[in-house]
Design an enzyme around this catalytic site. Structure first.
Site, PDB file in Angstrom:
ATOM      1  N   HIS A 219       0.823  -1.208   0.000  1.00  0.00           N
ATOM      2  CA  HIS A 219       0.000   0.000   0.000  1.00  0.00           C
ATOM      3  C   HIS A 219       0.858   1.260   0.000  1.00  0.00           C
ATOM      4  CE1 HIS A 219       0.802   0.819   4.270  1.00  0.00           C
ATOM      5  NE2 HIS A 219       0.419  -0.423   4.589  1.00  0.00           N
ATOM      6  N   CYS A 229       2.803  -4.685   6.753  1.00  0.00           N
ATOM      7  CA  CYS A 229       2.592  -4.507   5.319  1.00  0.00           C
ATOM      8  C   CYS A 229       3.877  -4.030   4.646  1.00  0.00           C
ATOM      9  CB  CYS A 229       1.481  -3.496   5.074  1.00  0.00           C
ATOM     10  SG  CYS A 229      -0.148  -4.006   5.685  1.00  0.00           S
TER      11      CYS A 229
END
Length: 328
Positions: A219, A229
């Site tokens: 992201h 992430c």
């Protein structure tokens, strides 16, 4: 056992014959006018055309750990590689590669700086801010902003969209749409802010096993380590999304000194020197690709490494099979 021994001998002969023919063929960089059919998705080795032999080969390939989701380049033409020198590094280098019609992998995006979990990379766990290490599918995109033009399944999210991270929930590690939170550590995909302007799911836990971590995405970065992430600059993330194509079975490979796809042009990781925020469509021509990653020997024969391992396995079985069939 006598039938099994004969079958193994037939397999060895078939594989050796096929591999020998391929090795005898002259190497060329020009695609043939009649391309060799690719192995079916999920098949770790090329088919022989003989159903019984194909079944044996694929079974043995599975036992040897060849092919399969998240472990093979055979069915993929798009690969994002994320590499760092140490497992506890919180930044890494990200490069996107694409396989061309000549079967060669070339960098198309990056290399660029990427942020990892605040505990680096390794075995993923819930409530542990560590990026999963391995090779995984990229299967679902979403974002607070409209679809930038990706071919991936894309969902523009609002305040009723959540990623369920409740380990007791039947929809654990999936996107759900409801007014109230599913509970636990579930994230509201809109209220999480600009980091989810654009995102794509890293399918590291497709079995949705509680405790093996949920909500691992590629992201947009806020220039800080993540909760597990991988995060990159916004314009580059948009470029990644428009490049991704589910028909090309995109994957992401994450690891310490992670090598690029076999035979690819890899640039030396520069995790200590952040790249420009301007998206790069390719490595500059003036830069000579040099890699400190483990060397890989490009193969002009698709599946050659898999066939070699299978052949060695079969050959090692022959003495015991002959001894059994011979009897006292």
């Amino acid at each position: 056992m006598r039938l099994l021994g004969l079958l193994v001998i037939a397999v060895v002969a078939a594989v050796a014959g096929g591999a020998g023919s391929a090795l005898a063929a002259p190497a060329t960089t020009t695609p043939s006018t009649t391309p060799t059919p690719a192995a079916p998705s999920g098949s770790p080795v090329p088919e022989t055309g003989i159903p019984m032999l194909d079944e044996v080969l694929n079974t043995l390939a599975g036992n040897l750990g060849l092919g399969g989701t998240g472990s093979s380049e055979v069915d993929s033409s798009q690969m994002i590689v994320v590499t760092a020198p140490e497992a506890n590094d919180t930044t890494a280098t990200l490069t996107a590669f694409e396989r061309g019609t000549d079967d060669a992998w070339k960098p198309v995006i990056g290399p660029t700086e990427a942020f990892l979990g605040s505990l680096g990379m390794g075995e993923p766990e819930d409530n542990v801010y560590r990026t999963p290490e391995g090779t995984f599918d990229l299967d679902q995109a979403f974002g607070r902003l409209p679809n930038p033009g990706t071919k991936m399944p894309y969902k523009q999210v609002d305040r009723q969209d959540w990623w369920d991270s409740n380990m007791k929930s039947p929809t654990y590690n999936t996107m759900v749409r409801q007014v109230q939170s599913p509970g636990g550590d579930s994230e509201n995909l809109y209220d999480s802010g600009p980091v989810y302007d654009y995102a794509v799911n890293i399918a590291h836990n497709p079995e949705r096993i509680p405790g093996k971590a949920s909500a691992m995405f590629l992201h947009v970065t806020n220039n800080q380590p993540t909760m597990g992430c991988i995060a990159i600059e916004k314009d580059l993330m948009r470029q990644v999304l428009t490049w991704l194509d589910p028909a090309k079975h995109p994957k992401i490979a994450i690891g310490v000194n992670q090598a690029g796809p076999s035979g690819s042009e890899s640039s030396t990781p520069q995790t200590s020197t952040p790249q420009s925020s301007t998206p790069q469509s390719a490595v500059p021509e003036s830069a000579t690709p040099q890699s400190t990653l483990p060397s890989t020997s490009p193969s002009t024969i698709p599946g050659a490494d898999s066939l070699t391992q299978l052949l060695n396995q079969l050959v090692s079985l022959l003495p015991s099979l002959f001894e059994t069939t011979a009897g006292p």
